[in-house]
Design a protein around this motif. Sequence first.
Motif, PDB file in Angstrom:
ATOM      1  N   ARG A   1      72.061  15.733  11.565  1.00 22.04           N
ATOM      2  CA  ARG A   1      72.837  15.995  12.784  1.00 22.04           C
ATOM      3  C   ARG A   1      72.256  15.280  13.999  1.00 22.04           C
ATOM      4  O   ARG A   1      72.674  15.528  15.127  1.00 22.04           O
ATOM      5  N   GLY A   2      71.264  14.436  13.767  1.00 23.61           N
ATOM      6  CA  GLY A   2      70.690  13.662  14.860  1.00 23.61           C
ATOM      7  C   GLY A   2      69.785  14.436  15.780  1.00 23.61           C
ATOM      8  O   GLY A   2      69.404  13.947  16.845  1.00 23.61           O
ATOM      9  N   GLY A   3      69.421  15.640  15.385  1.00 26.75           N
ATOM     10  CA  GLY A   3      68.548  16.470  16.216  1.00 26.75           C
ATOM     11  C   GLY A   3      68.832  17.930  15.975  1.00 26.75           C
ATOM     12  O   GLY A   3      69.383  18.317  14.944  1.00 26.75           O
ATOM     13  N   GLY A   4      68.464  18.758  16.934  1.00 26.67           N
ATOM     14  CA  GLY A   4      68.694  20.182  16.789  1.00 26.67           C
ATOM     15  C   GLY A   4      67.657  20.981  17.536  1.00 26.67           C
ATOM     16  O   GLY A   4      67.034  20.505  18.488  1.00 26.67           O
ATOM     17  N   THR A   5      67.447  22.212  17.088  1.00 24.20           N
ATOM     18  CA  THR A   5      66.542  23.129  17.759  1.00 24.20           C
ATOM     19  C   THR A   5      65.469  23.628  16.794  1.00 24.20           C
ATOM     20  O   THR A   5      65.745  23.883  15.624  1.00 24.20           O
ATOM     21  N   ILE A   6      64.258  23.763  17.310  1.00 19.44           N
ATOM     22  CA  ILE A   6      63.125  24.249  16.532  1.00 19.44           C
ATOM     23  C   ILE A   6      62.497  25.422  17.272  1.00 19.44           C
ATOM     24  O   ILE A   6      62.299  25.370  18.483  1.00 19.44           O
ATOM     25  N   LEU A   7      62.164  26.465  16.533  1.00 21.83           N
ATOM     26  CA  LEU A   7      61.442  27.609  17.084  1.00 21.83           C
ATOM     27  C   LEU A   7      60.077  27.687  16.420  1.00 21.83           C
ATOM     28  O   LEU A   7      59.972  27.740  15.197  1.00 21.83           O
ATOM     29  N   ASP A   8      59.019  27.703  17.238  1.00 22.47           N
ATOM     30  CA  ASP A   8      57.654  27.877  16.758  1.00 22.47           C
ATOM     31  C   ASP A   8      57.213  29.290  17.123  1.00 22.47           C
ATOM     32  O   ASP A   8      57.002  29.605  18.295  1.00 22.47           O
ATOM     33  N   VAL A   9      57.065  30.153  16.109  1.00 18.61           N
ATOM     34  CA  VAL A   9      56.720  31.556  16.319  1.00 18.61           C
ATOM     35  C   VAL A   9      55.207  31.706  16.329  1.00 18.61           C
ATOM     36  O   VAL A   9      54.521  31.223  15.422  1.00 18.61           O
ATOM     37  N   GLY A  10      54.675  32.381  17.339  1.00 21.82           N
ATOM     38  CA  GLY A  10      53.229  32.513  17.459  1.00 21.82           C
ATOM     39  C   GLY A  10      52.594  31.187  17.807  1.00 21.82           C
ATOM     40  O   GLY A  10      51.630  30.750  17.177  1.00 21.82           O
ATOM     41  N   SER A  11      53.103  30.548  18.839  1.00 31.72           N
ATOM     42  CA  SER A  11      52.758  29.155  19.142  1.00 31.72           C
ATOM     43  C   SER A  11      51.360  28.973  19.721  1.00 31.72           C
ATOM     44  O   SER A  11      50.889  27.843  19.848  1.00 31.72           O
ATOM     45  N   GLY A  12      50.670  30.064  20.083  1.00 26.28           N
ATOM     46  CA  GLY A  12      49.288  29.957  20.545  1.00 26.28           C
ATOM     47  C   GLY A  12      49.149  29.025  21.732  1.00 26.28           C
ATOM     48  O   GLY A  12      49.872  29.129  22.725  1.00 26.28           O
ATOM     49  N   GLY A  13      48.213  28.068  21.625  1.00 24.33           N
ATOM     50  CA  GLY A  13      48.007  27.115  22.706  1.00 24.33           C
ATOM     51  C   GLY A  13      49.074  26.056  22.828  1.00 24.33           C
ATOM     52  O   GLY A  13      49.033  25.243  23.762  1.00 24.33           O
ATOM     53  N   GLY A  14      50.032  26.021  21.904  1.00 20.63           N
ATOM     54  CA  GLY A  14      51.191  25.138  22.024  1.00 20.63           C
ATOM     55  C   GLY A  14      51.041  23.767  21.415  1.00 20.63           C
ATOM     56  O   GLY A  14      51.953  22.942  21.528  1.00 20.63           O
ATOM     57  N   ASP A  15      49.926  23.480  20.720  1.00 21.11           N
ATOM     58  CA  ASP A  15      49.712  22.111  20.233  1.00 21.11           C
ATOM     59  C   ASP A  15      50.715  21.706  19.160  1.00 21.11           C
ATOM     60  O   ASP A  15      51.183  20.568  19.141  1.00 21.11           O
ATOM     61  N   LEU A  16      51.069  22.611  18.245  1.00 21.68           N
ATOM     62  CA  LEU A  16      52.029  22.241  17.205  1.00 21.68           C
ATOM     63  C   LEU A  16      53.418  22.023  17.795  1.00 21.68           C
ATOM     64  O   LEU A  16      54.110  21.064  17.432  1.00 21.68           O
TER      65      LEU A  16
ATOM     66  N   VAL B   1      65.947  37.731  18.544  1.00 19.99           N
ATOM     67  CA  VAL B   1      67.028  38.314  17.742  1.00 19.99           C
ATOM     68  C   VAL B   1      67.930  39.146  18.649  1.00 19.99           C
ATOM     69  O   VAL B   1      69.168  39.066  18.570  1.00 19.99           O
ATOM     70  N   ALA B   2      67.321  39.943  19.530  1.00 19.41           N
ATOM     71  CA  ALA B   2      68.100  40.775  20.452  1.00 19.41           C
ATOM     72  C   ALA B   2      68.939  39.935  21.402  1.00 19.41           C
ATOM     73  O   ALA B   2      70.028  40.356  21.823  1.00 19.41           O
ATOM     74  N   GLU B   3      68.438  38.718  21.729  1.00 20.23           N
ATOM     75  CA  GLU B   3      69.196  37.817  22.597  1.00 20.23           C
ATOM     76  C   GLU B   3      70.307  37.087  21.849  1.00 20.23           C
ATOM     77  O   GLU B   3      71.123  36.408  22.473  1.00 20.23           O
ATOM     78  N   GLY B   4      70.321  37.193  20.534  1.00 22.86           N
ATOM     79  CA  GLY B   4      71.332  36.507  19.738  1.00 22.86           C
ATOM     80  C   GLY B   4      71.055  35.023  19.548  1.00 22.86           C
ATOM     81  O   GLY B   4      71.968  34.257  19.235  1.00 22.86           O
ATOM     82  N   LYS B   5      69.800  34.596  19.693  1.00 20.14           N
ATOM     83  CA  LYS B   5      69.451  33.183  19.567  1.00 20.14           C
ATOM     84  C   LYS B   5      69.455  32.751  18.103  1.00 20.14           C
ATOM     85  O   LYS B   5      69.152  33.539  17.204  1.00 20.14           O
ATOM     86  N   VAL B   6      69.799  31.478  17.887  1.00 20.57           N
ATOM     87  CA  VAL B   6      69.767  30.885  16.558  1.00 20.57           C
ATOM     88  C   VAL B   6      69.202  29.478  16.687  1.00 20.57           C
ATOM     89  O   VAL B   6      69.506  28.764  17.648  1.00 20.57           O
ATOM     90  N   PHE B   7      68.379  29.076  15.706  1.00 20.73           N
ATOM     91  CA  PHE B   7      67.723  27.771  15.719  1.00 20.73           C
ATOM     92  C   PHE B   7      67.948  27.068  14.385  1.00 20.73           C
ATOM     93  O   PHE B   7      68.118  27.711  13.349  1.00 20.73           O
TER      94      PHE B   7
END
Length: 243
Positions: free
Chosen positions: A69-84, A134-140
């Motif tokens: 699809r040429g891109g999209g959305t990614i969710l990093d759960v427990g992202s800590g310092g954010g490096d990943l 989940v409560a916000e209804g977000k999807v990735f």
Amino acid sequence: MSVVSPDAPPFLPPDLSTRALDAAEQMDSPNCDPVRLERTYAQFPLINAVVSGWRRNYRRYVRPALAARGGGTILDVGSGGGDLARSLARWSRRDGLEVQVTGIDPDPRAHAYAASRRPVPGLVFRPLFSSDLVAEGKVFDVVISNHVLHHLDPGAFHGLLADSEKLARGLVLHSDIERSPWAYGLFSAGTLPFFHGSFIRADGLTSIRRSYTAAELAAAAPAGWETRRQHPWQNLLLYRARR
């Protein structure tokens, strides 16, 4: 009286036959040394580059899931310092993919550190639990986590997997350390000269003691999840959404 440095591991390897659920990582304590904690976040990019295998995971799983699809959305759960999360945003841009990466961590210290770093296009951090999204209804399109599963008690473990199924329209990848004498010994020896003044060494050894074997992770995961063992010391819990 002798004083043992908090960076020093035990000389004798611990019992690794079962998960050490009573062992606690120092950085998880709300009262841990803030200077050592910030140094730990700063050193995460190096240690994750060596041991986490996410460049391979990106090429093998994440990029193909987004390329159609040429891109999209990614969710990093427990992202800590954010490096990943930062790496995923950069790798995607280099591959010509229009990607929005969201990193979430409920620890205000982790969020403050990640949000204070230099901005990266297409990347945001939020101080949330997965259940909040989940409560916000977000999807990735892709939901991932790195070295989070071993931190969780059984209720939180199954809660995260349930949330992941609701949040993902495509792929879920939860990567974690595999507990083994090899992992413990190599990490102990490899970090001995480095990472002084942070929690990397001591907490890394604790993480290995708390982590699952591949068989344990497969037994703990609900139906629909696949466990893949990745050499030399990683387990990958994979789920493909049927939307």
